[in-house]
Design a protein around this motif. Structure first.
Motif, PDB file in Angstrom:
ATOM      1  N   VAL A   1       5.845   3.818   2.265  1.00 33.89           N
ATOM      2  CA  VAL A   1       5.575   5.214   2.628  1.00 33.89           C
ATOM      3  C   VAL A   1       6.411   6.159   1.759  1.00 33.89           C
ATOM      4  O   VAL A   1       7.630   5.999   1.653  1.00 33.89           O
ATOM      5  CB  VAL A   1       5.882   5.443   4.133  1.00 33.89           C
ATOM      6  N   HIS A   2       5.740   7.117   1.136  1.00 39.62           N
ATOM      7  CA  HIS A   2       6.381   8.118   0.275  1.00 39.62           C
ATOM      8  C   HIS A   2       6.268   9.465   0.978  1.00 39.62           C
ATOM      9  O   HIS A   2       5.190  10.045   1.032  1.00 39.62           O
ATOM     10  CB  HIS A   2       5.678   8.126  -1.097  1.00 39.62           C
ATOM     11  N   LEU A   3       7.389   9.930   1.517  1.00 37.19           N
ATOM     12  CA  LEU A   3       7.394  11.168   2.299  1.00 37.19           C
ATOM     13  C   LEU A   3       7.666  12.373   1.414  1.00 37.19           C
ATOM     14  O   LEU A   3       8.791  12.554   0.934  1.00 37.19           O
ATOM     15  CB  LEU A   3       8.469  11.085   3.387  1.00 37.19           C
ATOM     16  N   MET A   4       6.651  13.200   1.214  1.00 31.81           N
ATOM     17  CA  MET A   4       6.842  14.467   0.497  1.00 31.81           C
ATOM     18  C   MET A   4       6.830  15.564   1.554  1.00 31.81           C
ATOM     19  O   MET A   4       5.858  16.313   1.708  1.00 31.81           O
ATOM     20  CB  MET A   4       5.724  14.640  -0.543  1.00 31.81           C
ATOM     21  N   ILE A   5       7.930  15.597   2.318  1.00 35.34           N
ATOM     22  CA  ILE A   5       8.005  16.483   3.487  1.00 35.34           C
ATOM     23  C   ILE A   5       9.383  17.129   3.562  1.00 35.34           C
ATOM     24  O   ILE A   5      10.374  16.578   3.090  1.00 35.34           O
ATOM     25  CB  ILE A   5       7.748  15.712   4.807  1.00 35.34           C
TER      26      ILE A   5
ATOM     27  N   ALA B   1       0.867  -1.176   0.000  1.00 29.37           N
ATOM     28  CA  ALA B   1       0.000   0.000   0.000  1.00 29.37           C
ATOM     29  C   ALA B   1       0.908   1.232   0.000  1.00 29.37           C
ATOM     30  O   ALA B   1       1.738   1.396   0.908  1.00 29.37           O
ATOM     31  CB  ALA B   1      -0.893   0.002   1.236  1.00 29.37           C
ATOM     32  N   HIS B   2       0.777   2.074  -1.024  1.00 32.08           N
ATOM     33  CA  HIS B   2       1.613   3.271  -1.147  1.00 32.08           C
ATOM     34  C   HIS B   2       0.945   4.412  -0.380  1.00 32.08           C
ATOM     35  O   HIS B   2      -0.209   4.770  -0.651  1.00 32.08           O
ATOM     36  CB  HIS B   2       1.769   3.615  -2.631  1.00 32.08           C
ATOM     37  N   VAL B   3       1.664   4.972   0.573  1.00 32.40           N
ATOM     38  CA  VAL B   3       1.105   5.944   1.511  1.00 32.40           C
ATOM     39  C   VAL B   3       1.803   7.292   1.301  1.00 32.40           C
ATOM     40  O   VAL B   3       2.981   7.445   1.637  1.00 32.40           O
ATOM     41  CB  VAL B   3       1.301   5.435   2.960  1.00 32.40           C
ATOM     42  N   ASP B   4       1.085   8.264   0.747  1.00 35.26           N
ATOM     43  CA  ASP B   4       1.658   9.572   0.427  1.00 35.26           C
ATOM     44  C   ASP B   4       1.509  10.530   1.609  1.00 35.26           C
ATOM     45  O   ASP B   4       0.401  10.993   1.905  1.00 35.26           O
ATOM     46  CB  ASP B   4       0.941  10.170  -0.792  1.00 35.26           C
ATOM     47  N   VAL B   5       2.638  10.835   2.237  1.00 33.80           N
ATOM     48  CA  VAL B   5       2.629  11.792   3.344  1.00 33.80           C
ATOM     49  C   VAL B   5       3.071  13.155   2.792  1.00 33.80           C
ATOM     50  O   VAL B   5       4.172  13.285   2.263  1.00 33.80           O
ATOM     51  CB  VAL B   5       3.576  11.341   4.470  1.00 33.80           C
TER      52      VAL B   5
ATOM     53  N   VAL C   1       8.289   3.826 -10.143  1.00 34.58           N
ATOM     54  CA  VAL C   1       7.724   5.014 -10.792  1.00 34.58           C
ATOM     55  C   VAL C   1       6.410   5.354 -10.104  1.00 34.58           C
ATOM     56  O   VAL C   1       5.701   4.465  -9.639  1.00 34.58           O
ATOM     57  CB  VAL C   1       7.494   4.805 -12.313  1.00 34.58           C
ATOM     58  N   ASP C   2       6.110   6.655 -10.056  1.00 34.94           N
ATOM     59  CA  ASP C   2       4.926   7.132  -9.335  1.00 34.94           C
ATOM     60  C   ASP C   2       4.361   8.355 -10.053  1.00 34.94           C
ATOM     61  O   ASP C   2       5.067   9.359 -10.194  1.00 34.94           O
ATOM     62  CB  ASP C   2       5.324   7.483  -7.900  1.00 34.94           C
ATOM     63  N   GLY C   3       3.105   8.232 -10.496  1.00 30.44           N
ATOM     64  CA  GLY C   3       2.418   9.364 -11.113  1.00 30.44           C
ATOM     65  C   GLY C   3       1.935   9.039 -12.512  1.00 30.44           C
ATOM     66  O   GLY C   3       2.742   8.779 -13.402  1.00 30.44           O
TER      67      GLY C   3
HETATM   68 FE   LIG Z   1       3.526   8.802  -4.106  1.00 29.96          FE
END
Ligand SMILES: [Fe+2]
Ligand SMILES: O=C(CO)[C@H](O)[C@H](O)COP(=O)(O)O
Length: 222
Positions: A63-67, A30-34, A172-174
């Motif tokens: 977990v994908h941290l965009m922070i 499960a890909h989790v966008d923070v 890859v993501d998006g």
């Molecule tokens: Fe993502």
């Protein structure tokens, strides 16, 4: 290649998260966008919510941290049990030290690059990571169009990994869908995030299987 399909719960119903996690049980992670509304212009959730998602999910968390300041915050996601924690190269003060810390806690260590960031900065430090994430949209929002112009970056990273004998996963993501996944697989990706393409489907298990089959066929041709 056994492609991994990681549905992004950014496209799930946030007030029915338990049910929407159960719907992706046949996927890999499960890909989790923070998102912190600072590194990207959008806000999702933080460790308290991810801890509940971890307790509820039938599959491991990616977990994908965009922070901003992942050096401070990323280890907490590994400590709550996430199988994989990916931070952005652009945001980290010391990416190698952070990757080592994540691995020492027991999670896989990932590093992500935005579309405008070159991949060659990662060549010398490839061994420090379990996953490289090549963003195929500007991070911040689901439902955007796939950027095929990222394929040369992905291909070069795959060639470099092969040259170094590295087994790093290339994600890859998006904008990944049945229409775009083959391009990314052919360029060397083995791990695919898909939000709208999975949660927008009537039959989620069939969508996951369809994406996997397309990626596998394309990687065999490539
Ligand atoms: Fe993502
Ligand atoms: O990191 C992300 C956005 O920053 C998401 O993971 C990504 O956009 C998934 O959504 P979609 O498959 O709908 O493009």
């Amino acid at each position: 290649m056994n492609p991994r399909i990681n549905p992004s719960i950014l496209a799930a119903d946030f007030v029915n998260m338990q049910a929407d996690l159960a719907r992706i049980a046949t996927a890999d992670f499960a890909h989790v966008d923070v998102m912190d509304n600072h590194f990207v212009p959008n806000l999702t959730f933080g460790p308290q919510m991810v801890e509940r998602i971890q307790a509820t999910s039938p599959i491991p968390l990616d977990v994908h941290l965009m922070i901003t300041d992942p050096d401070r915050w990323a280890p907490g996601y590994a400590e709550l049990g996430a199988a994989s924690v990916t931070f952005h190269l652009e945001a980290a003060a010391d990416p190698v030290a952070l990757a080592r810390r994540l691995r020492s806690i027991g999670s896989r260590a990932g590093v992500a690059v935005k579309p405008g960031t070159a991949g060659d900065a990662l060549y010398e430090i490839l061994d420090e990571f379990d996953q490289i994430l090549v963003m195929t949209v500007e991070p911040g929002f689901g439902g955007q169009s796939f950027m095929p112009e990222m394929m040369p970056k992905l291909r070069a990273l795959r060639e470099e990994a092969t040259r170094r004998g590295s087994d790093v996963w290339l994600q890859v993501d998006g904008g990944i869908s049945e229409a775009t996944i083959a391009q990314a697989a052919e360029a060397g990706a083995d791990t695919f995030v898909a939000g709208s393409a999975v949660y927008g489907a009537d039959d989620i298990a069939a969508a996951v299987t369809g994406l996997r089959q397309r990626a596998r066929a394309a990687s065999l041709e490539g």
